[in-house]
Design an enzyme around this catalytic site. Structure first.
Site, PDB file in Angstrom:
ATOM      1  N   HIS A  68      -7.958  12.961   9.080  1.00 30.99           N
ATOM      2  CA  HIS A  68      -7.067  11.824   8.517  1.00 30.99           C
ATOM      3  C   HIS A  68      -6.920  12.702   7.130  1.00 30.99           C
ATOM      4  O   HIS A  68      -7.695  13.065   6.394  1.00 30.99           O
ATOM      5  CB  HIS A  68      -8.032  10.880   8.282  1.00 30.99           C
ATOM      6  CG  HIS A  68      -7.319   9.867   7.561  1.00 30.99           C
ATOM      7  ND1 HIS A  68      -5.950   9.342   7.753  1.00 30.99           N
ATOM      8  CD2 HIS A  68      -7.864   9.109   6.458  1.00 30.99           C
ATOM      9  CE1 HIS A  68      -5.803   8.568   6.814  1.00 30.99           C
ATOM     10  NE2 HIS A  68      -6.821   8.337   6.151  1.00 30.99           N
ATOM     11  N   CYS A 100      -7.387   3.074   8.525  1.00 27.82           N
ATOM     12  CA  CYS A 100      -6.999   4.809   8.837  1.00 27.82           C
ATOM     13  C   CYS A 100      -7.480   5.427   9.900  1.00 27.82           C
ATOM     14  O   CYS A 100      -7.163   6.239  10.459  1.00 27.82           O
ATOM     15  CB  CYS A 100      -7.464   5.540   7.522  1.00 27.82           C
ATOM     16  SG  CYS A 100      -6.375   4.930   5.944  1.00 27.82           S
ATOM     17  N   ASN A 153      -0.969   9.725   2.264  1.00 30.66           N
ATOM     18  CA  ASN A 153      -1.929   9.040   3.269  1.00 30.66           C
ATOM     19  C   ASN A 153      -0.982   8.078   3.720  1.00 30.66           C
ATOM     20  O   ASN A 153      -0.713   6.871   3.430  1.00 30.66           O
ATOM     21  CB  ASN A 153      -3.136   8.178   2.696  1.00 30.66           C
ATOM     22  CG  ASN A 153      -3.948   7.802   3.392  1.00 30.66           C
ATOM     23  OD1 ASN A 153      -3.659   7.496   4.722  1.00 30.66           O
ATOM     24  ND2 ASN A 153      -5.151   7.404   3.206  1.00 30.66           N
TER      25      ASN A 153
HETATM   26  O1  UT7 Z   1      -7.667   6.327   3.788  1.00 30.24           O
HETATM   27  C1  UT7 Z   1      -8.513   5.486   3.651  1.00 30.24           C
HETATM   28  C2  UT7 Z   1      -9.705   5.910   3.078  1.00 30.24           C
HETATM   29  N1  UT7 Z   1      -9.463   6.227   1.805  1.00 30.24           N
HETATM   30  C3  UT7 Z   1      -9.846   7.065   1.034  1.00 30.24           C
HETATM   31  O2  UT7 Z   1     -10.523   7.955   1.643  1.00 30.24           O
HETATM   32  C4  UT7 Z   1      -9.874   7.300  -0.305  1.00 30.24           C
HETATM   33  C5  UT7 Z   1     -10.946   7.717  -1.140  1.00 30.24           C
HETATM   34  N2  UT7 Z   1     -10.897   7.843  -2.537  1.00 30.24           N
HETATM   35  C6  UT7 Z   1     -10.019   9.012  -3.219  1.00 30.24           C
HETATM   36  O3  UT7 Z   1      -9.596   9.590  -2.610  1.00 30.24           O
HETATM   37  C7  UT7 Z   1     -10.653   9.017  -4.527  1.00 30.24           C
HETATM   38  O4  UT7 Z   1     -11.404   8.153  -5.063  1.00 30.24           O
HETATM   39  C8  UT7 Z   1      -9.189   8.480  -5.534  1.00 30.24           C
HETATM   40  C9  UT7 Z   1      -8.294   9.531  -5.289  1.00 30.24           C
HETATM   41  C10 UT7 Z   1      -8.809   7.132  -5.070  1.00 30.24           C
HETATM   42  C11 UT7 Z   1      -9.601   8.512  -6.899  1.00 30.24           C
HETATM   43  O5  UT7 Z   1     -10.177   9.680  -7.365  1.00 30.24           O
HETATM   44  P1  UT7 Z   1     -11.641   9.908  -8.212  1.00 30.24           P
HETATM   45  O6  UT7 Z   1     -11.706  11.389  -8.270  1.00 30.24           O
HETATM   46  O7  UT7 Z   1     -12.504   9.075  -7.369  1.00 30.24           O
HETATM   47  O8  UT7 Z   1     -11.213   9.180  -9.493  1.00 30.24           O
HETATM   48  P2  UT7 Z   1     -11.761   8.017  -9.950  1.00 30.24           P
HETATM   49  O9  UT7 Z   1     -11.526   6.747  -9.544  1.00 30.24           O
HETATM   50  O10 UT7 Z   1     -13.329   8.399 -10.308  1.00 30.24           O
HETATM   51  O11 UT7 Z   1     -11.247   8.198 -11.560  1.00 30.24           O
HETATM   52  C12 UT7 Z   1     -11.569   9.283 -12.487  1.00 30.24           C
HETATM   53  C13 UT7 Z   1     -10.585   8.811 -13.900  1.00 30.24           C
HETATM   54  C14 UT7 Z   1     -10.904   7.517 -14.420  1.00 30.24           C
HETATM   55  O12 UT7 Z   1     -10.812   7.505 -15.873  1.00 30.24           O
HETATM   56  P3  UT7 Z   1     -12.123   7.815 -16.462  1.00 30.24           P
HETATM   57  O13 UT7 Z   1     -12.911   6.346 -16.183  1.00 30.24           O
HETATM   58  O14 UT7 Z   1     -12.960   8.960 -16.221  1.00 30.24           O
HETATM   59  O15 UT7 Z   1     -11.955   7.554 -17.950  1.00 30.24           O
HETATM   60  C15 UT7 Z   1      -9.494   6.742 -13.784  1.00 30.24           C
HETATM   61  O16 UT7 Z   1      -9.461   5.684 -14.774  1.00 30.24           O
HETATM   62  O17 UT7 Z   1      -9.308   8.932 -13.728  1.00 30.24           O
HETATM   63  C16 UT7 Z   1      -8.679   7.636 -14.161  1.00 30.24           C
HETATM   64  N3  UT7 Z   1      -7.584   7.458 -12.826  1.00 30.24           N
HETATM   65  C17 UT7 Z   1      -6.502   8.200 -13.092  1.00 30.24           C
HETATM   66  N4  UT7 Z   1      -5.828   9.158 -14.157  1.00 30.24           N
HETATM   67  C18 UT7 Z   1      -4.705   9.597 -13.607  1.00 30.24           C
HETATM   68  C19 UT7 Z   1      -7.479   6.876 -11.864  1.00 30.24           C
HETATM   69  N5  UT7 Z   1      -6.294   6.912 -11.231  1.00 30.24           N
HETATM   70  C20 UT7 Z   1      -5.798   7.598 -11.934  1.00 30.24           C
HETATM   71  C21 UT7 Z   1      -4.373   8.048 -11.753  1.00 30.24           C
HETATM   72  N6  UT7 Z   1      -3.755   8.954 -12.623  1.00 30.24           N
HETATM   73  N7  UT7 Z   1      -3.511   7.849 -10.739  1.00 30.24           N
END
Ligand code: UT7
Length: 332
Positions: free
Chosen positions: A256, A116, A286
């Site tokens: 970004h 990225c 993204n």
């Molecule tokens: O561009 C390259 C660099 N990349 C980035 O900068 C991305 C960085 N990361 C992120 O933007 C975020 O971590 C994400 C958007 C990918 C995820 O958001 P998050 O707030 O970190 O969510 P999480 O992975 O901690 O998941 C929270 C909860 C989980 O459920 P439990 O364990 O709390 O019950 C996940 O299973 O949300 C659940 N979850 C979803 N729910 C609905 C994960 N993905 C989804 C989804 N829809 N798509």
């Protein structure tokens, strides 16, 4: 004679027509619009659907948009840098093909890959060639067909990424405008948290890598998020400090577009007000190498000659950094 600085003198952009909305994703994986919007800021993304078309297709469109708007002769372009993480093919440079297709037949070209941060690093490379006096017109394109490496059964990644392309032209400037300073970083600790494991020299393609779904993007989102928030905010704050820039001095933050929360955290640390923070993540998601030039293309009309712009990016690898640039022209 004044020293040569490297200025952006034209921009172009392209996104495919097909819109993949959160509502449609709800029918594909276990997710919902509310979750995606509140966690990422994304409402929809564009997908290049047509079979047989790759990253070069969008890169050519973005470059042609720039060439038409700036009314330049492609034969005058000295070099083309193609920032991308999704080349048309692993071997046979996408940039070379793009340069030929747009008629930049006097240019040499190559691809630059830093996930990225590809476009941000490309800005540094393009600017260095201009500042050295070696070349006069360097076309930098950022394009990615992320849909070609995303598993649309994996809700952790398929909601985030989209396809698109943007292009900028760098030329010498003698008024001190253009790139002023850069702070670029990388750290191999990131390799395990954001990757496509197979298809490279460690794990070449095989029936097993296909069966194991190893040709798609894997992301440990939580870990990447933590590194991204602190990494992008740190370099953006530092580049302001070492150039004695106050929050009032900054006209625009061009960051970004990976996650609205990461962008907000960066803006907060810089102290920059919301109306200076350029956002199009809600429309495109993204687009990896294309996020920064697509912001320039979407918001070109707002920029005034002399405006102070802080660029920031964070990506796989890890790779990240910030660039301080003075805008060089008023849009006609
Ligand atoms: O561009 C390259 C660099 N990349 C980035 O900068 C991305 C960085 N990361 C992120 O933007 C975020 O971590 C994400 C958007 C990918 C995820 O958001 P998050 O707030 O970190 O969510 P999480 O992975 O901690 O998941 C929270 C909860 C989980 O459920 P439990 O364990 O709390 O019950 C996940 O299973 O949300 C659940 N979850 C979803 N729910 C609905 C994960 N993905 C989804 C989804 N829809 N798509």
């Amino acid at each position: 004679m004044n020293a040569i600085t490297a200025a952006i003198t034209a921009v172009g952009g392209y996104v495919p027509d097909f819109v993949l909305s959160n509502k449609v994703l709800e029918t594909m994986v276990d997710t919902n619009d509310e979750w995606i919007t509140s966690r990422t800021g994304i409402k929809e993304r564009r997908i290049l659907k047509e079979e047989g078309k790759g990253t070069s297709f969008m890169a050519i469109k973005a470059a042609e948009d720039l060439i038409a708007k700036a009314n330049i002769d492609p034969l005058e372009i000295d070099m083309v840098i193609m920032a991308t993480a999704t080349p048309d093919m692993p071997v046979a440079s996408t940039g070379v093909y793009v340069a030929t297709e747009i008629g930049a037949t006097n240019a040499f070209a190559y691809d630059l890959q830093a996930a990225c941060s590809s476009f941000l690093y490309g800005m540094s490379t393009a600017a260095a060639y201009i500042q050295s006096g070696r070349y006069k017109k360097v076309l930098l394109i950022g394009a990615d067909k992320m849909s070609s490496i995303i598993d649309y059964t994996d809700r952790a990644t398929c909601i985030i990424f989209g396809d698109g392309a943007g292009a900028v032209l760098f030329e010498p400037n003698y008024e001190g405008l253009g790139l002023q300073d850069e702070l670029l970083k990388s750290d191999g600790v990131g390799r395990d948290f954001l990757k496509i494991e197979a298809g490279g020299s460690i794990l070449p393609p095989s029936q097993k890598t296909l069966d194991d779904n190893k040709h798609f993007v894997f992301q440990d989102g939580k870990t990447v998020f933590k590194y991204a928030v602190s990494g992008m905010a740190d370099v953006s704050e530092k580049i302001m400090q070492r150039n004695n820039l106050t929050k009032e001095d900054v006209n625009w933050l061009v960051a970004h577009q990976a996650n609205k929360r990461i962008i907000d955290a960066t803006a907060n640390r810089m102290g920059v007000e919301e109306d200076k923070v350029l956002i199009n993540i809600h429309k495109y998601g993204n687009t990896t190498s294309a996020t920064l030039p697509l912001l320039l293309s979407d918001f070109e009309n707002k920029f005034k000659k002399g405006d102070t712009i802080i660029f920031a990016a964070f990506g796989g690898g890890f790779t990240w950094g910030s660039i301080y640039l003075k805008w060089a022209y008023d849009t006609k």
